[in-house]
Design an enzyme around this catalytic site. Structure first.
Site, mmCIF file in Angstrom:
data_model
loop_
_atom_site.group_PDB
_atom_site.id
_atom_site.type_symbol
_atom_site.label_atom_id
_atom_site.label_comp_id
_atom_site.label_asym_id
_atom_site.label_seq_id
_atom_site.Cartn_x
_atom_site.Cartn_y
_atom_site.Cartn_z
ATOM 1 N N LEU A 139 15.800 29.316 37.725
ATOM 2 C CA LEU A 139 16.520 29.467 38.931
ATOM 3 C C LEU A 139 15.611 28.442 39.867
ATOM 4 O O LEU A 139 14.514 28.422 39.807
ATOM 5 C CB LEU A 139 16.477 30.888 39.352
ATOM 6 C CG LEU A 139 17.435 31.802 38.608
ATOM 7 C CD1 LEU A 139 17.245 33.140 39.298
ATOM 8 C CD2 LEU A 139 18.974 31.185 38.554
ATOM 9 N N ASP A 140 16.503 27.810 40.729
ATOM 10 C CA ASP A 140 15.915 26.978 41.893
ATOM 11 C C ASP A 140 14.896 27.739 42.766
ATOM 12 O O ASP A 140 15.128 28.987 42.860
ATOM 13 C CB ASP A 140 16.702 26.176 42.756
ATOM 14 C CG ASP A 140 17.705 25.166 42.127
ATOM 15 O OD1 ASP A 140 17.542 24.669 40.871
ATOM 16 O OD2 ASP A 140 18.715 24.913 42.502
ATOM 17 N N LYS A 141 13.904 27.148 43.136
ATOM 18 C CA LYS A 141 12.823 27.950 43.797
ATOM 19 C C LYS A 141 13.564 29.086 44.944
ATOM 20 O O LYS A 141 13.258 30.230 44.937
ATOM 21 C CB LYS A 141 11.869 27.068 44.841
ATOM 22 C CG LYS A 141 10.816 27.736 45.759
ATOM 23 C CD LYS A 141 10.424 26.770 46.633
ATOM 24 C CE LYS A 141 9.707 27.413 47.708
ATOM 25 N NZ LYS A 141 8.827 26.390 48.534
ATOM 26 N N THR A 143 16.513 30.176 45.061
ATOM 27 C CA THR A 143 17.789 30.762 44.744
ATOM 28 C C THR A 143 17.124 32.145 43.928
ATOM 29 O O THR A 143 16.005 32.199 43.275
ATOM 30 C CB THR A 143 18.444 30.278 43.250
ATOM 31 O OG1 THR A 143 19.030 28.914 44.114
ATOM 32 C CG2 THR A 143 19.609 30.883 42.710
#
Length: 325
Positions: A139-141, A143
């Protein structure tokens, strides 16, 4: 080293990869490994084609058999750190966690420590012997939400296969700009932005990407949606929703400048201005247990910042309706 402590796999070349370079095909079939590592394995002969050692640039053909039998590389530069994890489920093969917004998944330039990997090495040291410390999707930072980590090679192989075969179910919730009238499917290839290499974009030369979205709740000028992924491209939901002109609220990369619709109250203006991450949460994860084959599913609630954002949008929409009467 025993087979339990080796990275192994067998892959048949499907129609879509026939006549491609070996290293390119291998990267498609084994996305959890870096291109440089795959090329190294090809050159050293631990990744073979039909039992033979080849060169990275050699072409592969339909139904060629790729076989991998390599020793894992221990990430000695990644150090264990006592970082608290919100664990949703765990057993000897799986670790399912609820990642908070702001936590980086992998150590990288600018984020050498304080990452999910550092936390995993402290909590489950065995992941040190797995590719990318057992992380098969990320997951993106900024998110938040649910993600699974492999704790064994059996689990790693199974989870990677499930992702490739699109049998792992991943559902997200997002708040987007604009009042949508219905759900839809975005089927558009994603690759590096031609001018800005730090961003992704819909480009004809990109990799296939499919996102399904449907409405949960519509507000005056925003919509709460549920998204399901068929593929797992970098920034996929963020790029696809921007592509259909409904970027995620707060997205610092793809959202553009803050847009305030007519009639926005000071209260809502402050809420939107303060929401400085993409409004995206991985809500639900469904997969087949790597050992038992049982279908398992987990769901985590929206984080407080998204709950507050949705409440503010709902209140604003209700006030506008009341003022119309």
């Amino acid at each position: 080293m025993s087979s339990e402590n080796r990275i192994t796999g067998q892959f048949k070349i499907p129609p879509g990869l026939s006549d491609k370079r070996l290293d390119q095909a291998a990267a498609e079939l084994m996305p959890e490994h870096s291109r440089s590592r795959l090329q190294s394995w090809i050159k050293s002969g631990v990744l073979t084609v039909n039992g033979k050692t080849c060169k990275p640039r050699d072409k592969v053909m339909l139904n060629d058999l790729l076989e991998l039998d390599a020793e894992p590389e221990v990430k000695v530069t990644w150090e264990a750190e006592p970082i608290t994890l919100d664990i949703v489920y765990e057993d000897e093969h799986l670790l399912v966690i609820n990642k908070p917004a702001g936590l980086v998944v992998h150590p990288a330039a600018g984020h050498a420590d304080g990452t999910l990997v550092n936390a995993l090495l402290n909590y489950a040291p065995e992941v040190e012997n797995l590719p990318r410390a057992g992380i098969v999707h990320r997951l993106d930072k900024d998110t938040s939400g649910i993600m699974v980590v492999a704790r064994s090679l059996i689990a790693h192989t199974s989870l990677v296969n499930q992702l490739q075969e699109r049998t792992m179910g991943r559902e997200y919730e997002a708040v987007v700009v604009g009042s949508l009238t219905g759900g839809a499917t975005v089927d558009a290839p994603i690759g590096r932005h031609p001018q800005d290499r730090k961003r992704m974009a819909v480009v004809s030369s990109g990799k296939p990407a499919v996102t399904h979205y449907r409405l949960i709740e519509r507000f005056a000028a925003h919509t709460h949606v549920r998204c399901k992924l068929e593929s797992g491209r970098t920034h996929q939901i963020r790029v696809h929703m921007t592509h259909v002109r409904h970027p995620l609220v707060g997205d610092p990369v793809y959202g553009g400048r803050l847009r305030l619709p007519k009639g926005t109250t000071e209260e809502l203006r402050a809420e939107l201005a303060a929401f400085n991450r993409q409004a995206l949460h991985a809500r639900k994860l469904t997969l087949e247990h790597p050992e038992t084959g049982e279908t398992m599913s987990w769901e985590v609630d929206l984080p407080e910042d998204m709950v507050q954002l949705i409440a503010a949008l709902r209140k604003h929409a209700r006030e506008l309706e009341e003022n119309d009467f």
